[in-house]
Design an enzyme around this catalytic site. Structure first.
Site, PDB file in Angstrom:
ATOM      1  N   ASP A 178       0.808  -1.224   0.000  1.00  0.00           N
ATOM      2  CA  ASP A 178       0.000   0.000   0.000  1.00  0.00           C
ATOM      3  C   ASP A 178       0.840   1.272   0.000  1.00  0.00           C
ATOM      4  O   ASP A 178       1.969   1.309   0.481  1.00  0.00           O
ATOM      5  CB  ASP A 178      -0.966   0.012   1.189  1.00  0.00           C
ATOM      6  CG  ASP A 178      -0.277  -0.217   2.527  1.00  0.00           C
ATOM      7  OD1 ASP A 178       0.751  -0.935   2.570  1.00  0.00           O
ATOM      8  OD2 ASP A 178      -0.750   0.316   3.549  1.00  0.00           O
ATOM      9  N   GLU A 211      -0.666  -2.130   5.202  1.00  0.00           N
ATOM     10  CA  GLU A 211       0.213  -2.052   6.374  1.00  0.00           C
ATOM     11  C   GLU A 211       0.101  -0.710   7.064  1.00  0.00           C
ATOM     12  O   GLU A 211       0.289  -0.609   8.284  1.00  0.00           O
ATOM     13  CB  GLU A 211       1.669  -2.306   5.952  1.00  0.00           C
ATOM     14  CG  GLU A 211       2.647  -2.428   7.116  1.00  0.00           C
ATOM     15  CD  GLU A 211       3.132  -1.088   7.672  1.00  0.00           C
ATOM     16  OE1 GLU A 211       3.384  -0.995   8.884  1.00  0.00           O
ATOM     17  OE2 GLU A 211       3.259  -0.132   6.876  1.00  0.00           O
TER      18      GLU A 211
END
Length: 395
Positions: free
Chosen positions: A78, A136
């Site tokens: 991400d 995350e």
């Protein structure tokens, strides 16, 4: 093709993958195109693929021809909601979103590692799984949903690498035990009685109570936590009032708590509640508290940390391998380490000559792309060394 030539070509491919991902970032829980990109590459190499794990997670699996353990390697995918301010050809094309922490590099490194092992299937002992994890950067963290959906089932050991610009290129670092902090957040609202700034006797001043609370909370670390255990309590925001001549009815505070062990973590939470409630009462206000337990501390297995120091030396040289100090940033890799043995490792990626001089989460963040090959080599060495030791123990 000779191995060294192939590895050089792999490095060039990883740079291309990384730049593609950097130009097309997707923030936490929205990594659909990134996941599709990853899955397509894995399938291209005839790697078994499981998709939509814990959201947009992807797990690739290669089973070796020889018996052995299950080794999992992890990368996060991400991006962050930050506007890219770099002036380069691979600048983010998505307004308000960029890879400002190196996850594009992590994804590319793990793809490179998967490509390597797909080329060397006959040498694999056991099974290697490649976990491309979503989310995350944002609570509750993608690791939680990956675990909940069985992503760790059967795994014997897990390794993760973070490209780290505070370390110079050509170096690596890790440590046994606690390495990165637990990160918890709090939100406090104090409610008093608003009124005229010139008539305080008819009010209950929430801003005064909030100001006192900021000071009182500073005693938690200094007087309630073992001085040998690192801890931080920071009040990051305080908001109260709307005019200079009005006493505010409410005052809101928020902040973060960082610790490295569960006892200190529990003490910090308990003391914050107690001090907040008692300070609020002392000033005649009421208090509401929202305390959010974030990621736990990253705690490396001692044996696997020892393996890192041995194997990293073969990649970076003995002088290039360091013991990492404890760091206050948090990482949801911690959840995996609560379930199975493993090690989280830093690969140095700072290089001012290449523009890699800005801290993580900065709008001009970048890293030295040459170090991605170092990360691949470290993943390979850790995986093969674990499998060799596991097989020797079984013999």
């Amino acid at each position: 093709m000779k191995e060294e030539v192939w590895m050089k070509e792999l490095q060039e491919q990883m740079v291309q993958w990384r730049r593609h991902l950097h130009m097309n970032p997707e923030i936490s829980f929205q990594e659909s195109r990134t996941a599709a990109f990853v899955a397509a590459k894995l399938k291209q190499w005839d790697i078994e693929v499981r998709e939509n794990v814990g959201g947009h997670g992807v797990i690739g699996t290669i089973r070796g021809t020889q018996p052995g353990p299950v080794v999992m390697l992890r990368a996060d995918m991400d991006a962050l909601p930050i506007e890219d301010e770099k002036d380069c050809e691979y600048r983010s094309t998505v307004k308000g979103s960029m890879h400002a922490c190196g996850h594009d590099g992590h994804t590319s490194m793990l793809l490179g590692t998967a490509a390597y092992f797909s080329r060397h299937r006959d040498s694999i002992k056991g099974e290697i799984r490649f976990l491309f994890q979503p989310a995350e950067e944002l609570l509750p963290g993608g690791a939680v949903s990956v675990i909940r959906e069985g992503g760790l089932e059967g795994v014997d050991v897990i390794y993760g690498i973070h490209l780290w610009t505070p370390l110079p290129s050509g170096t690596a670092a890790s440590c046994a035990g606690a390495m990165m902090a637990a990160a918890d957040d709090f939100y406090i609202e104090l409610t008093g009685k608003g009124g005229h700034g010139g008539m305080p006797q008819a009010t209950i001043d929430s801003v005064v109570a909030g100001s006192a609370l900021v000071m009182q909370l500073q005693s938690v670390v200094s007087r309630s936590v073992d001085p040998l255990q690192p801890a931080v309590l920071t009040v990051g925001t305080i908001h109260g009032g709307s005019a200079q001549n009005v006493i505010a009815e409410t005052c809101k505070l928020s902040g973060t708590v960082r610790t490295f062990d569960e006892h200190s973590r529990s003490v910090m939470k308990e003391r914050l509640h107690t001090i907040t409630e008692q300070t609020a009462a002392a000033y005649g206000t009421s208090a509401s508290i929202e305390y959010i337990m974030g990621y736990p501390p990253v705690v490396n297995d001692a044996e696997e940390a020892g393996r890192f120091f041995r194997e990293a030396a073969s990649v970076f040289g003995a002088s290039g391998v360091q013991e990492s100090p404890k760091l206050m940033p948090a990482e949801d890799f911690a959840y995996y380490l609560q379930q199975v043995s493993g090690c989280f490792m830093f690969v140095g990626a700072g290089n001012p000559e290449k523009g890699a001089a800005y801290p993580h989460h900065h709008p001009k963040f970048d890293f030295d792309e040459d170090v991605m090959l170092d990360g691949v080599k470290l993943f390979i060495r850790m995986s093969e060394a674990y499998a060799e030791q596991h097989s020797a123990r079984k013999a």
